[in-house]
Design an enzyme around this catalytic site. Structure first.
Site, PDB file in Angstrom:
ATOM      1  N   TYR A 238       0.826  -1.206   0.000  1.00 40.72           N
ATOM      2  CA  TYR A 238       0.000   0.000   0.000  1.00 40.72           C
ATOM      3  C   TYR A 238       0.858   1.253   0.000  1.00 40.72           C
ATOM      4  O   TYR A 238       0.424   2.301  -0.462  1.00 40.72           O
ATOM      5  CB  TYR A 238      -1.010  -0.035   1.149  1.00 40.72           C
ATOM      6  CG  TYR A 238      -2.027  -1.085   0.850  1.00 40.72           C
ATOM      7  CD1 TYR A 238      -2.920  -0.887  -0.190  1.00 40.72           C
ATOM      8  CD2 TYR A 238      -2.023  -2.309   1.499  1.00 40.72           C
ATOM      9  CE1 TYR A 238      -3.805  -1.877  -0.558  1.00 40.72           C
ATOM     10  CE2 TYR A 238      -2.910  -3.302   1.136  1.00 40.72           C
ATOM     11  CZ  TYR A 238      -3.790  -3.080   0.100  1.00 40.72           C
ATOM     12  OH  TYR A 238      -4.652  -4.071  -0.277  1.00 40.72           O
ATOM     13  N   PHE A 386       1.971  -9.772  -9.280  1.00 41.84           N
ATOM     14  CA  PHE A 386       2.459  -8.465  -8.811  1.00 41.84           C
ATOM     15  C   PHE A 386       3.118  -7.638  -9.902  1.00 41.84           C
ATOM     16  O   PHE A 386       3.356  -6.458  -9.697  1.00 41.84           O
ATOM     17  CB  PHE A 386       3.302  -8.571  -7.537  1.00 41.84           C
ATOM     18  CG  PHE A 386       4.567  -9.371  -7.625  1.00 41.84           C
ATOM     19  CD1 PHE A 386       5.586  -8.993  -8.467  1.00 41.84           C
ATOM     20  CD2 PHE A 386       4.748 -10.480  -6.821  1.00 41.84           C
ATOM     21  CE1 PHE A 386       6.756  -9.721  -8.524  1.00 41.84           C
ATOM     22  CE2 PHE A 386       5.911 -11.219  -6.870  1.00 41.84           C
ATOM     23  CZ  PHE A 386       6.924 -10.836  -7.733  1.00 41.84           C
ATOM     24  N   HIS A 387       3.350  -8.217 -11.082  1.00 41.41           N
ATOM     25  CA  HIS A 387       3.738  -7.322 -12.180  1.00 41.41           C
ATOM     26  C   HIS A 387       2.535  -6.539 -12.701  1.00 41.41           C
ATOM     27  O   HIS A 387       2.707  -5.512 -13.350  1.00 41.41           O
ATOM     28  CB  HIS A 387       4.426  -8.087 -13.311  1.00 41.41           C
ATOM     29  CG  HIS A 387       5.870  -8.385 -13.012  1.00 41.41           C
ATOM     30  ND1 HIS A 387       6.270  -9.531 -12.383  1.00 41.41           N
ATOM     31  CD2 HIS A 387       6.995  -7.658 -13.214  1.00 41.41           C
ATOM     32  CE1 HIS A 387       7.575  -9.503 -12.210  1.00 41.41           C
ATOM     33  NE2 HIS A 387       8.045  -8.378 -12.697  1.00 41.41           N
ATOM     34  N   ARG A 449      11.204 -17.921  -9.032  1.00 44.54           N
ATOM     35  CA  ARG A 449      12.539 -17.863  -8.458  1.00 44.54           C
ATOM     36  C   ARG A 449      13.368 -19.093  -8.839  1.00 44.54           C
ATOM     37  O   ARG A 449      13.970 -19.734  -7.987  1.00 44.54           O
ATOM     38  CB  ARG A 449      12.458 -17.755  -6.938  1.00 44.54           C
ATOM     39  CG  ARG A 449      11.861 -16.452  -6.472  1.00 44.54           C
ATOM     40  CD  ARG A 449      11.772 -16.352  -4.963  1.00 44.54           C
ATOM     41  NE  ARG A 449      11.645 -14.959  -4.543  1.00 44.54           N
ATOM     42  CZ  ARG A 449      11.401 -14.569  -3.308  1.00 44.54           C
ATOM     43  NH1 ARG A 449      11.248 -15.455  -2.360  1.00 44.54           N
ATOM     44  NH2 ARG A 449      11.326 -13.291  -3.021  1.00 44.54           N
TER      45      ARG A 449
HETATM   46  C1  HEM Z   1      11.419  -4.427 -17.745  1.00 46.47           C
HETATM   47  C2  HEM Z   1      10.391  -4.858 -17.145  1.00 46.47           C
HETATM   48  C3  HEM Z   1      10.368  -6.107 -16.289  1.00 46.47           C
HETATM   49  C4  HEM Z   1      10.731  -7.394 -16.621  1.00 46.47           C
HETATM   50  C5  HEM Z   1      11.207  -7.893 -17.965  1.00 46.47           C
HETATM   51  C6  HEM Z   1      10.554  -8.194 -15.437  1.00 46.47           C
HETATM   52  C7  HEM Z   1      10.788  -9.569 -15.360  1.00 46.47           C
HETATM   53  C8  HEM Z   1      10.705 -10.338 -14.216  1.00 46.47           C
HETATM   54  C9  HEM Z   1      10.794 -11.774 -14.134  1.00 46.47           C
HETATM   55  C10 HEM Z   1      10.966 -12.694 -15.329  1.00 46.47           C
HETATM   56  C11 HEM Z   1      10.677 -12.129 -12.833  1.00 46.47           C
HETATM   57  C12 HEM Z   1      10.561 -13.530 -12.243  1.00 46.47           C
HETATM   58  C13 HEM Z   1      11.794 -14.220 -11.983  1.00 46.47           C
HETATM   59  C14 HEM Z   1      11.629 -15.497 -11.210  1.00 46.47           C
HETATM   60  O1  HEM Z   1      10.765 -15.652 -10.320  1.00 46.47           O
HETATM   61  O2  HEM Z   1      12.414 -16.405 -11.505  1.00 46.47           O
HETATM   62  C15 HEM Z   1      10.548 -10.915 -12.071  1.00 46.47           C
HETATM   63  C16 HEM Z   1      10.422 -10.854 -10.692  1.00 46.47           C
HETATM   64  C17 HEM Z   1      10.145  -9.702  -9.981  1.00 46.47           C
HETATM   65  N1  HEM Z   1       9.868  -8.445 -10.512  1.00 46.47           N
HETATM   66 FE1  HEM Z   1       9.973  -7.923 -12.466  1.00 46.47          FE
HETATM   67  N2  HEM Z   1      10.095  -7.385 -14.424  1.00 46.47           N
HETATM   68  C18 HEM Z   1       9.974  -6.110 -14.908  1.00 46.47           C
HETATM   69  C19 HEM Z   1       9.533  -4.991 -14.223  1.00 46.47           C
HETATM   70  C20 HEM Z   1       9.284  -4.954 -12.866  1.00 46.47           C
HETATM   71  C21 HEM Z   1       8.806  -3.802 -12.148  1.00 46.47           C
HETATM   72  C22 HEM Z   1       8.502  -2.442 -12.765  1.00 46.47           C
HETATM   73  C23 HEM Z   1       8.715  -4.168 -10.842  1.00 46.47           C
HETATM   74  C24 HEM Z   1       8.266  -3.367  -9.637  1.00 46.47           C
HETATM   75  C25 HEM Z   1       8.163  -2.088  -9.560  1.00 46.47           C
HETATM   76  C26 HEM Z   1       9.149  -5.546 -10.741  1.00 46.47           C
HETATM   77  C27 HEM Z   1       9.226  -6.258  -9.569  1.00 46.47           C
HETATM   78  C28 HEM Z   1       9.599  -7.587  -9.473  1.00 46.47           C
HETATM   79  C29 HEM Z   1       9.715  -8.299  -8.214  1.00 46.47           C
HETATM   80  C30 HEM Z   1       9.487  -7.732  -6.812  1.00 46.47           C
HETATM   81  C31 HEM Z   1      10.061  -9.624  -8.540  1.00 46.47           C
HETATM   82  C32 HEM Z   1      10.249 -10.791  -7.561  1.00 46.47           C
HETATM   83  C33 HEM Z   1      11.652 -11.006  -7.214  1.00 46.47           C
HETATM   84  C34 HEM Z   1      11.793 -12.204  -6.306  1.00 46.47           C
HETATM   85  O3  HEM Z   1      11.156 -13.236  -6.565  1.00 46.47           O
HETATM   86  O4  HEM Z   1      12.518 -12.067  -5.317  1.00 46.47           O
HETATM   87  N3  HEM Z   1       9.472  -5.992 -11.990  1.00 46.47           N
HETATM   88  N4  HEM Z   1      10.544  -9.832 -12.935  1.00 46.47           N
END
Ligand code: HEM
Ligand SMILES: [Cu+2]
Lengths: 589, 64
Positions: A238, A386-387, A449
């Site tokens: 939030y 959450f994306h 992850r």
């Molecule tokens: C360029 C744009 C983005 C791409 C290509 C992207 C891609 C990804 C992918 C593929 C994962 C999953 C990885 C996994 O679980 O193995 C991930 C996790 C995550 N993303 Fe993104 N994402 C993008 C933008 C964002 C934005 C704008 C945010 C938040 C403001 C965000 C926050 C997160 C968070 C918090 C995780 C989880 C990390 C974890 O599991 O510890 N992402 N992202």
């Protein structure tokens, strides 16, 4: 009457505040660029499309991605928005320039330390690593620098809140009896929620994680650090969302050509979030064996109540947009949608972000249900969810809002509206591909992850598509998203380098259709609402924490964990309270 | 109402989730749409939009 720029532009009226906002936006955008790049690397790696890193480094990237985007980008940006909103709505500068720079400096230093600790993991032989993911609870352990930077960052946000409360106090001295201006009201309630909730993470970091990473204490109680993290980990969503709501309530109606539908309703919504966002954190722990089912049920019930303010928001925001469209000549039941200013990237980006948030809300209800949560827990569904929320409702609103806010603090005109429009559309389309495929992959059981999920030989029903199709969708979506960020940063950079303009943007915000006058004054009684919020937190957390400490072998762990029941928690409280009472009696007697 | 570039872009954006979910919806009725069918439908939609834009879009002669 001709108006000079000084009547209009924020930067001329509040040059020092504009400088603070510029500084926070700068850090936010640097974090956005790096974080998005890591996101691209991950999306391509785990779909096996292109591998530029070793799978062993995947967690380093993922930690960087989560921390830089979900913590650094969002919070730095919202600090800028809040600083702008308080100065604008109270119509007065901050009390002390030095103090404002102090929190910016502290937050930035903390960010640099934490980032160094994370990226240190990529340098062999450095002996530094912090691959603990953005959730950083034990048993994963990071270099002390990671936690120390984090602590500085959080203290920085506390000081920022103090800055806004000081402004409010000074304003109140000259305006006794007046209603708190809406934007300031939103900032203050959000910050109270933040104070209440960051206590959990502060205790966890200062008393357990830092001493443990320095080797001062032998062990920690992992369930305790998890629970303290999630005590803060739900309200943080939030904290991300409230600045987006602030813009949807106060800026979006204006961009749509109308006015906010109801000021009192907006106040009620922010108060409900203050009350309900902390006593729900246990809904992230439905699968933790050390917490009794009854407590999980309470958290679920509170979570379902949280739907109310979100639905109120959807109603108010859409009503305000419709009002705007009809002012612009829109007609019919749905045809008015066509009369909205789709050419304006600030409007279109926020509207698309809101639409995606609705989808994220639906998948969130699946997460929140104790029983169906088991279906998707720790699968790729969760990042899919959450994306849509933080990754789009918040991030896209922030990018779209930048097209309207950045010109106000730089005094220059937006470099290109068409590029801005293309950028927000690309984000929407990219996120549809990536998030939709993530949800489907999660339903099919693919874990989150994980660098190398091995599911080559699985076939699913056509409605889900094959694993190959899902992978292509994720990689394609991730690429579009990354390109969208590049366009955004390029547009903002050229905007800030542009020529000074007489009227960089129309910054006036109209009065709401229904103003604060008619609403009960009790809404503005912040002390009372803080008290109720604290009480709800105590009710929701005392027994579970007691049980976790007792069953998990004490504050610092070490013992064997015991399955939890409600009565064990109660017993523990009764025993502790009565023995404390006996000791007290002994001392007195 | 003018058929502007911005409106066309937004329509394209909203067509993508509809196209992606088309298979799920068809699945409810026991119709198994292959990916290629969805791609063709989306392509036809884009072509239609393109033609409409040519006829009624910004800069066209006909009144919109
Ligand atoms: C360029 C744009 C983005 C791409 C290509 C992207 C891609 C990804 C992918 C593929 C994962 C999953 C990885 C996994 O679980 O193995 C991930 C996790 C995550 N993303 Fe993104 N994402 C993008 C933008 C964002 C934005 C704008 C945010 C938040 C403001 C965000 C926050 C997160 C968070 C918090 C995780 C989880 C990390 C974890 O599991 O510890 N992402 N992202
Ligand atoms: Cu939550």
């Amino acid at each position: 009457m001709a108006t000079t720029r000084s009547d209009r532009a924020f930067v001329d009226k509040f040059p020092h505040e504009a400088a603070i906002v510029k500084a926070t936006f700068l850090v936010a955008f640097v974090a956005l660029g790096i974080g998005a790049f890591f996101g691209l690397i991950q999306a391509l790696h785990r779909t096996n499309v292109l591998r530029v890193i070793e799978s062993a480094d995947y967690y380093t990237m993922l930690t960087g991605h989560g921390v830089l985007l979900a913590i650094v980008f969002t919070i730095f940006f919202l600090c800028g928005v809040f600083h702008w909103a308080v100065a604008r709505s109270l119509n007065r500068p901050a009390e002390s320039r030095l103090f404002s720079w102090a929190w910016v400096g502290l937050m930035t230093t903390g960010t640099v330390l934490t980032t160094v600790a994370i990226l240190g993991g990529l340098v062999p032989n450095l002996g530094m690593s912090a691959d603990v993911l953005f959730t950083f609870y034990a048993p994963l352990q990071a270099h002390p620098l990671f936690y120390i930077g984090l602590a500085m960052f959080i203290v920085g946000t506390w000081l920022a809140g103090a800055d806004w409360f000081l402004s409010y106090r000074a304003w109140r001295a000259n305006n006794s009896g007046e209603r708190i201006p809406l934007q300031t009201f939103m900032v203050l309630t959000t910050m109270i929620m933040w104070y209440v909730s960051t206590i959990g993470v502060a205790v966890s970091v200062v008393f357990f994680l830092i001493p443990w990473s320095l080797g001062l204490i032998e062990s920690v109680n992992p369930l305790l650090t998890r629970t303290l993290f999630w005590y803060f980990g739900h309200p943080i969503v939030y904290f991300w969302l409230m600045p987006a709501y602030l813009m949807w309530y106060t800026v979006l109606p204006k961009l749509a050509g109308g006015r906010l539908f109801s000021d009192p309703l907006a106040r009620v919504v922010f108060l409900l979030f203050l009350l309900l966002s902390t006593p729900v954190g246990i809904h992230h722990q439905y699968l933790d064996p050390g917490i009794a089912e009854g407590f999980k049920f309470i958290a679920m019930t509170n979570t379902m109540f949280l739907l109310l303010p979100s639905l109120l928001t959807a109603f108010t925001v859409v009503a305000s947009m419709e009002h705007g469209a009809r002012q612009r000549g829109g007609k019919g039941y749905v045809r008015w949608l066509g009369a909205l200013p789709w050419r304006d990237p600030a409007f279109t980006g926020m509207a698309l972000a809101g639409a995606m948030f609705a989808a994220g809300g639906f998948s969130g209800m699946i997460n929140a249900g104790m029983n169906i949560n088991y279906l998707i827990h720790n699968t790729l569904w969760v990042p899919g969810h959450f994306h849509l929320t933080v990754g789009t409702a918040v991030a896209l609103t922030m990018m779209a809002g930048s097209y309207w806010l950045v010109p106000q603090v730089t005094g220059t005109k937006l470099y290109s509206r068409p590029i801005g429009l293309l950028q927000v559309i690309m984000w929407f389309v990219g996120m549809v591909f990536m998030s939709n495929a993530m949800h489907r992959a999660g339903l099919a059981g693919i874990p989150r992850r994980t660098a190398e999920p091995q599911y080559q030989n699985f076939e699913f029903l056509t409605p889900i598509g094959s694993i190959f199709e899902l992978r292509v969708q994720i990689a394609l979506g991730g690429t579009l998203l990354f390109l969208s960020v590049v366009l955004f940063l390029f547009n903002i950079l050229l905007t800030s380098l542009g020529d000074e303009s007489d009227r960089p943007v129309d910054a006036a915000l109209p009065e709401p259709l229904s103003g604060p006058e008619g609403s009960p004054r009790i809404l503005d009684n912040l002390a009372m609402w803080t008290g109720i919020a604290a009480l709800l937190v105590i009710l929701a957390y005392t027994l579970p924490l007691a049980g976790i400490i007792q069953n998990g072998g004490g504050l610092f762990g070490g013992g064997l964990p015991v399955p939890a029941t409600l009565s064990a928690g109660l017993d523990f409280v009764v025993v502790t309270v009565s023995s404390a009472f006996n000791t007290l009696l002994g001392v007195i007697a | 109402m003018k058929f502007t570039k911005a409106r066309a872009l937004v329509l394209i954006a909203f067509s993508v989730p509809l196209a992606i979910e088309l298979r799920t919806v068809a699945g409810f009725f026991n119709v198994e749409l292959p990916l290629i069918a969805v791609a063709v439908i989306e392509f036809l939609f884009l072509a239609l939009l393109f033609v409409l834009y040519g006829l009624y879009g910004e800069g066209s002669e006909s009144p919109a």
